[in-house]
Motif scaffolding. Structure first.
Motif, PDB file in Angstrom:
ATOM      1  N   ARG A 225      -0.868  19.739  -4.559  1.00  0.00           N
ATOM      2  CA  ARG A 225       0.532  20.182  -4.521  1.00  0.00           C
ATOM      3  C   ARG A 225       1.382  19.327  -3.590  1.00  0.00           C
ATOM      4  N   GLU A 226       0.806  18.265  -3.055  1.00  0.00           N
ATOM      5  CA  GLU A 226       1.543  17.435  -2.101  1.00  0.00           C
ATOM      6  C   GLU A 226       2.696  16.719  -2.789  1.00  0.00           C
ATOM      7  N   ASN A 227       3.821  16.688  -2.120  1.00  0.00           N
ATOM      8  CA  ASN A 227       4.978  15.914  -2.570  1.00  0.00           C
ATOM      9  C   ASN A 227       5.200  14.733  -1.636  1.00  0.00           C
ATOM     10  N   PRO A 228       5.537  13.575  -2.179  1.00  0.00           N
ATOM     11  CA  PRO A 228       5.876  12.460  -1.287  1.00  0.00           C
ATOM     12  C   PRO A 228       7.113  12.813  -0.474  1.00  0.00           C
ATOM     13  N   PRO A 229       7.184  12.399   0.780  1.00  0.00           N
ATOM     14  CA  PRO A 229       8.406  12.637   1.554  1.00  0.00           C
ATOM     15  C   PRO A 229       9.577  11.850   0.977  1.00  0.00           C
ATOM     16  N   GLU A 230      10.764  12.347   1.176  1.00  0.00           N
ATOM     17  CA  GLU A 230      11.946  11.709   0.595  1.00  0.00           C
ATOM     18  C   GLU A 230      12.085  10.260   1.031  1.00  0.00           C
ATOM     19  N   GLU A 231      11.712   9.969   2.277  1.00  0.00           N
ATOM     20  CA  GLU A 231      11.871   8.590   2.748  1.00  0.00           C
ATOM     21  C   GLU A 231      10.915   7.629   2.052  1.00  0.00           C
ATOM     22  N   ALA A 232       9.873   8.174   1.387  1.00  0.00           N
ATOM     23  CA  ALA A 232       8.920   7.316   0.676  1.00  0.00           C
ATOM     24  C   ALA A 232       9.374   6.991  -0.736  1.00  0.00           C
ATOM     25  N   MET A 233      10.326   7.747  -1.260  1.00  0.00           N
ATOM     26  CA  MET A 233      10.700   7.605  -2.670  1.00  0.00           C
ATOM     27  C   MET A 233      11.168   6.200  -3.053  1.00  0.00           C
ATOM     28  N   PRO A 234      12.084   5.581  -2.313  1.00  0.00           N
ATOM     29  CA  PRO A 234      12.532   4.233  -2.725  1.00  0.00           C
ATOM     30  C   PRO A 234      11.393   3.227  -2.812  1.00  0.00           C
ATOM     31  N   LEU A 235      10.484   3.288  -1.852  1.00  0.00           N
ATOM     32  CA  LEU A 235       9.359   2.356  -1.867  1.00  0.00           C
ATOM     33  C   LEU A 235       8.433   2.629  -3.037  1.00  0.00           C
ATOM     34  N   LEU A 236       8.146   3.903  -3.285  1.00  0.00           N
ATOM     35  CA  LEU A 236       7.287   4.252  -4.413  1.00  0.00           C
ATOM     36  C   LEU A 236       7.900   3.812  -5.734  1.00  0.00           C
ATOM     37  N   GLU A 237       9.194   4.035  -5.884  1.00  0.00           N
ATOM     38  CA  GLU A 237       9.872   3.673  -7.130  1.00  0.00           C
ATOM     39  C   GLU A 237       9.844   2.168  -7.368  1.00  0.00           C
ATOM     40  N   SER A 238       9.969   1.389  -6.320  1.00  0.00           N
ATOM     41  CA  SER A 238      10.082  -0.063  -6.479  1.00  0.00           C
ATOM     42  C   SER A 238       8.741  -0.780  -6.495  1.00  0.00           C
ATOM     43  N   ASP A 239       7.670  -0.098  -6.123  1.00  0.00           N
ATOM     44  CA  ASP A 239       6.347  -0.722  -6.074  1.00  0.00           C
ATOM     45  C   ASP A 239       5.843  -0.968  -7.495  1.00  0.00           C
TER      46      ASP A 239
ATOM     47  N   SER B 226       0.797  -1.217   0.000  1.00  0.00           N
ATOM     48  CA  SER B 226       0.000   0.000   0.000  1.00  0.00           C
ATOM     49  C   SER B 226       0.832   1.270   0.000  1.00  0.00           C
ATOM     50  N   SER B 227       2.140   1.148  -0.213  1.00  0.00           N
ATOM     51  CA  SER B 227       3.026   2.305  -0.255  1.00  0.00           C
ATOM     52  C   SER B 227       2.847   3.183   0.980  1.00  0.00           C
ATOM     53  N   THR B 228       2.851   2.539   2.175  1.00  0.00           N
ATOM     54  CA  THR B 228       2.730   3.246   3.437  1.00  0.00           C
ATOM     55  C   THR B 228       4.111   3.375   4.046  1.00  0.00           C
ATOM     56  N   VAL B 229       4.486   4.605   4.368  1.00  0.00           N
ATOM     57  CA  VAL B 229       5.820   4.860   4.912  1.00  0.00           C
ATOM     58  C   VAL B 229       5.678   5.714   6.157  1.00  0.00           C
ATOM     59  N   PRO B 230       6.296   5.296   7.289  1.00  0.00           N
ATOM     60  CA  PRO B 230       6.262   6.162   8.469  1.00  0.00           C
ATOM     61  C   PRO B 230       7.112   7.392   8.249  1.00  0.00           C
ATOM     62  N   SER B 231       6.525   8.595   8.355  1.00  0.00           N
ATOM     63  CA  SER B 231       7.296   9.811   8.128  1.00  0.00           C
ATOM     64  C   SER B 231       8.203  10.122   9.312  1.00  0.00           C
ATOM     65  N   SER B 232       7.857   9.654  10.495  1.00  0.00           N
ATOM     66  CA  SER B 232       8.710   9.758  11.670  1.00  0.00           C
ATOM     67  C   SER B 232       8.156   8.785  12.699  1.00  0.00           C
ATOM     68  N   PRO B 233       8.932   8.443  13.735  1.00  0.00           N
ATOM     69  CA  PRO B 233       8.433   7.465  14.713  1.00  0.00           C
ATOM     70  C   PRO B 233       7.100   7.853  15.332  1.00  0.00           C
TER      71      PRO B 233
END
Length: 385
Positions: A72-86, A4-11
């Motif tokens: 105008r929302e941008n994915p957070p940088e930490e989400a990029m690898p997961l989004l790219e590989s999904d 589901s391309s879910t990424v924790p943005s912070s703890p």
């Protein structure tokens, strides 16, 4: 990898989710437009609905753009690898191709069975919308490293007879974008109808030169099976020949009409993406690096969903390998007043286009027309303002 391309943005923060994840599937409505048109005609008995494709693209989508609004929302940088590989996002583009060609076969069958000329032209225009967006799908796939995706890009381009785009766009346009040397970058004061012959002829010439140079470096003959331009054109020739053989010569004129419609859509998009924007020359004579300010952007959600986020064009030029789901909005990028669907129609009406866009170009350059990519025959007029 989660599905589901879910990424924790912070703890402690709420995990980030791609809110448009399943909206991307709506893009697959476009290649089904010929079937939609047939169903609408069958249900209503109203033959003008064979023109459903242009109505959908240039009436329905422009109405939805302001209703749904921008994103105008941008994915957070930490989400990029997961989004790219999904791989889910890749299949949203892969599935366009079988639907695209199913629609083309359906149209050929209807043309073969016999239709009034006006209805047949309406169906050809509807198929042409599919072909135009297929070029955009090929654009998304053709930038990727995977050989299978680049092959799919060439297949998608065959319907519009524009296979040389694969060479020119990647190796020509991206190097020369927003410069007078680029045939696909329109100039301030240049109408679409002046731009069209320049970009079509210039792109063909450029793709041939680029491919000849590549083959020369590899010690291959230009006229050979290694020539990507020739093989792309050959793929279209094979496709049209097979369809004509299967359905009869009556389908050939409509195949040419739908291809012309697809090309018109592509080149109109090229026209509006960089209109009047110019990269400055550095002291060494080279152009400055491509930046977000060298492409017109739009964050209209509806148009972006149907075009695999092509409207976030600034990030695409800065990072050509980025997949559509990871493209970002930049505040410094000049913004179009509406989505591509509306702007395409505006570009077809030159006086309206100039009234809307020329002031925006001049404002982008602080009123200094000399800093823009000026049409040579109109430079004096703009610089005198």
């Amino acid at each position: 990898m989660t599905s589901s391309s879910t990424v924790p943005s912070s703890p402690s923060a709420t995990p980030w989710r791609d809110r448009k994840r399943y909206a991307w599937l709506l893009g697959l409505a476009v290649p089904t437009l010929p079937f939609q048109a047939g169903a609408l005609v069958g249900l209503s008995g109203w033959q003008p609905l064979w023109w459903w494709g242009p109505v959908f693209a240039f009436v329905v989508v422009p109405l939805l753009d302001p209703l749904i609004g921008p994103d105008r929302e941008n994915p957070p940088e930490e989400a990029m690898p997961l989004l790219e590989s999904d791989r889910y996002y890749r299949w949203c583009t892969y599935l366009y191709l079988p639907l695209q060609y199913a629609g083309l076969l359906y149209a050929c069958r209807r043309w073969h069975e016999g239709m009034a000329v006006g209805d047949a032209l309406g169906l050809a225009a509807t198929v042409g919308v599919v072909a135009g967006v297929a070029i955009n799908t090929a654009h998304e796939l053709g930038h990727k490293r995977e050989r299978s995706e680049r092959r799919l890009a060439r297949i998608a381009l065959a319907q519009a007879a524009y296979g040389h785009f694969y060479v020119e766009h990647n190796h020509g346009h991206h190097l020369r974008v927003a410069t007078p040397e680029d045939p696909a970058s329109s100039r301030l004061g240049e109408s679409l109808w002046t731009f069209l012959p320049r970009t079509v002829a210039g792109s063909v010439r450029s793709s041939w030169r680029l491919e000849a140079r590549r083959l020369g470096r590899r010690r291959y003959r230009t006229w050979s099976r290694h020539n990507d331009v020739l093989t792309a054109w050959g793929l279209t020739g094979l496709l049209f020949t097979a369809l004509t053989a299967a359905f009869g010569p009556a389908v050939l004129p409509y195949l040419l009409v739908q291809a012309a419609c697809g090309i018109l859509l592509l080149e109109t998009v090229n026209y509006l993406e960089h209109y009047g924007l110019l990269r400055e020359r550095r002291p060494d004579g080279r152009y400055e690096r491509v930046a977000p300010r060298h492409s017109w952007n739009s964050n209209n959600t509806t148009s972006n969903v149907f075009l695999y986020q092509l409207q976030r064009h600034s990030d695409h030029h800065a990072n050509p390998l980025r997949r559509y789901q990871t493209l970002r909005h930049f505040d410094e990028a000049p913004q179009l007043p509406s989505g591509y669907a509306s702007m395409i129609v505006l570009a077809w009406v030159t006086p309206l286009w100039r009234r809307v866009m020329d002031p925006r170009v001049l404002a982008h350059y602080g009123g200094e027309a000399r800093r823009a990519n000026l049409h040579p025959r109109r430079a004096a007029r703009y610089e005198a303002r």
